[in-house]
Design a protein around this motif. Sequence first.
Motif, PDB file in Angstrom:
ATOM      1  N   GLY A  43       0.829  -1.196   0.000  1.00  9.23           N
ATOM      2  CA  GLY A  43       0.000   0.000   0.000  1.00  9.23           C
ATOM      3  C   GLY A  43       0.862   1.245   0.000  1.00  9.23           C
ATOM      4  N   ALA A  44       0.200   2.388  -0.005  1.00 11.92           N
ATOM      5  CA  ALA A  44       0.899   3.675  -0.009  1.00 11.92           C
ATOM      6  C   ALA A  44       1.235   4.084   1.416  1.00 11.92           C
ATOM      7  CB  ALA A  44       0.027   4.744  -0.668  1.00 11.92           C
ATOM      8  N   LEU A  45       2.424   4.602   1.608  1.00  8.99           N
ATOM      9  CA  LEU A  45       2.832   5.086   2.923  1.00  8.99           C
ATOM     10  C   LEU A  45       2.108   6.399   3.220  1.00  8.99           C
ATOM     11  CD1 LEU A  45       6.683   4.407   2.854  1.00  8.99           C
ATOM     12  CD2 LEU A  45       4.929   3.129   4.093  1.00  8.99           C
ATOM     13  N   THR A  46       1.460   6.461   4.376  1.00 11.90           N
ATOM     14  CA  THR A  46       0.767   7.686   4.787  1.00 11.90           C
ATOM     15  C   THR A  46       1.527   8.411   5.891  1.00 11.90           C
ATOM     16  OG1 THR A  46      -0.572   6.444   6.384  1.00 11.90           O
ATOM     17  CG2 THR A  46      -1.511   6.806   4.182  1.00 11.90           C
ATOM     18  N   PHE A  47       2.486   7.726   6.501  1.00 16.45           N
ATOM     19  CA  PHE A  47       3.295   8.332   7.558  1.00 16.45           C
ATOM     20  C   PHE A  47       4.686   7.713   7.511  1.00 16.45           C
ATOM     21  CE2 PHE A  47       5.130   7.571  11.790  1.00 16.45           C
ATOM     22  CZ  PHE A  47       5.350   8.864  12.201  1.00 16.45           C
ATOM     23  N   VAL A  48       5.691   8.562   7.628  1.00 17.79           N
ATOM     24  CA  VAL A  48       7.076   8.116   7.760  1.00 17.79           C
ATOM     25  C   VAL A  48       7.687   8.921   8.890  1.00 17.79           C
ATOM     26  CG1 VAL A  48       9.333   7.951   6.656  1.00 17.79           C
ATOM     27  CG2 VAL A  48       7.285   7.479   5.325  1.00 17.79           C
ATOM     28  N   SER A  49       8.245   8.258   9.883  1.00 16.00           N
ATOM     29  CA  SER A  49       8.842   8.924  11.033  1.00 16.00           C
ATOM     30  C   SER A  49      10.004   9.821  10.592  1.00 16.00           C
ATOM     31  CB  SER A  49       9.346   7.893  12.039  1.00 16.00           C
ATOM     32  OG  SER A  49      10.106   8.504  13.050  1.00 16.00           O
ATOM     33  N   SER A  50      10.150  10.930  11.286  1.00 10.60           N
ATOM     34  CA  SER A  50      11.269  11.829  10.986  1.00 10.60           C
ATOM     35  C   SER A  50      12.611  11.182  11.342  1.00 10.60           C
ATOM     36  CB  SER A  50      11.106  13.149  11.741  1.00 10.60           C
ATOM     37  OG  SER A  50      11.089  12.902  13.142  1.00 10.60           O
ATOM     38  N   GLN A  51      12.596  10.143  12.159  1.00  5.79           N
ATOM     39  CA  GLN A  51      13.817   9.428  12.527  1.00  5.79           C
ATOM     40  C   GLN A  51      14.210   8.366  11.499  1.00  5.79           C
ATOM     41  OE1 GLN A  51      15.887   9.977  15.189  1.00  5.79           O
ATOM     42  NE2 GLN A  51      14.640  11.807  15.338  1.00  5.79           N
ATOM     43  N   LEU A  52      13.323   8.117  10.514  1.00  8.06           N
ATOM     44  CA  LEU A  52      13.620   7.093   9.510  1.00  8.06           C
ATOM     45  C   LEU A  52      14.542   7.683   8.439  1.00  8.06           C
ATOM     46  CD1 LEU A  52      13.161   4.162   8.816  1.00  8.06           C
ATOM     47  CD2 LEU A  52      11.197   4.831   7.453  1.00  8.06           C
ATOM     48  N   LEU A  53      15.798   7.811   8.822  1.00 10.08           N
ATOM     49  CA  LEU A  53      16.850   8.266   7.929  1.00 10.08           C
ATOM     50  C   LEU A  53      18.153   7.682   8.464  1.00 10.08           C
ATOM     51  CD1 LEU A  53      18.259  10.852   9.699  1.00 10.08           C
ATOM     52  CD2 LEU A  53      16.163  11.881   8.914  1.00 10.08           C
ATOM     53  N   PRO A  54      19.164   7.557   7.622  1.00  9.18           N
ATOM     54  CA  PRO A  54      20.411   6.944   8.091  1.00  9.18           C
ATOM     55  C   PRO A  54      20.919   7.605   9.372  1.00  9.18           C
ATOM     56  CG  PRO A  54      20.477   7.192   5.723  1.00  9.18           C
ATOM     57  CD  PRO A  54      19.241   7.909   6.199  1.00  9.18           C
ATOM     58  N   GLY A  55      21.179   6.769  10.376  1.00  8.46           N
ATOM     59  CA  GLY A  55      21.628   7.265  11.669  1.00  8.46           C
ATOM     60  C   GLY A  55      20.511   7.448  12.673  1.00  8.46           C
ATOM     61  N   GLY A  56      19.259   7.421  12.219  1.00  3.57           N
ATOM     62  CA  GLY A  56      18.118   7.558  13.128  1.00  3.57           C
ATOM     63  C   GLY A  56      18.008   6.350  14.045  1.00  3.57           C
TER      64      GLY A  56
END
Length: 185
Positions: A43-56
């Motif tokens: 499905g389509a992502l409706t939320f992505v955490s701001s911490q979901l990035l390299p180093g998070g």
Amino acid sequence: VPPPKSTTVEIVRAQPGVAVVRVETTGLVAAAQQVSMVPQVSGALTFVSSQLLPGGRFAKGALMARIDPRDYELAVEQERSRVKQAEVELALEQGRQETARREWQLLGNTGDPPELAARKPQLAATELNLEAARSGLGRAELSLSRTNIRAPFNAMVLTESADVGQVVGTAAVATLVGTDQFWVN
């Protein structure tokens, strides 16, 4: 001639206790756990955490991303309807079975009626339909719960490829490494 040398012997009684040992070494530090996070539903992502990035960093169970749950919520409602329908069918069949028993007696028959006349196979079929409907509801609820992508352990993000609106399903959205244990190679 020199006199013979005597060897001094010291006797120490061993006592249980805790000792801290420090080992100094060099090597490559590697996480004991590493996992590629592939969603179990699409499905389509409706939320992505701001911490979901390299180093998070994420604590175990923390929400990393959410897939649009609307299709899965509708599937749960459909399966609930199927369960209710199967329950009604079971109640009707139990009534039919009682009616068949009375008709058997009204016809002057004695003893137990044959299985088909007593509607036992039909009752068994409706019970199986109810069980199948309940299993379908369980599967739909499980799929709905999987729309929330959560960290499986205390982790740090190594790589990520998730953005709001992106349709996910078979590709990894992130690679996580555990932060609780490390190996020194």
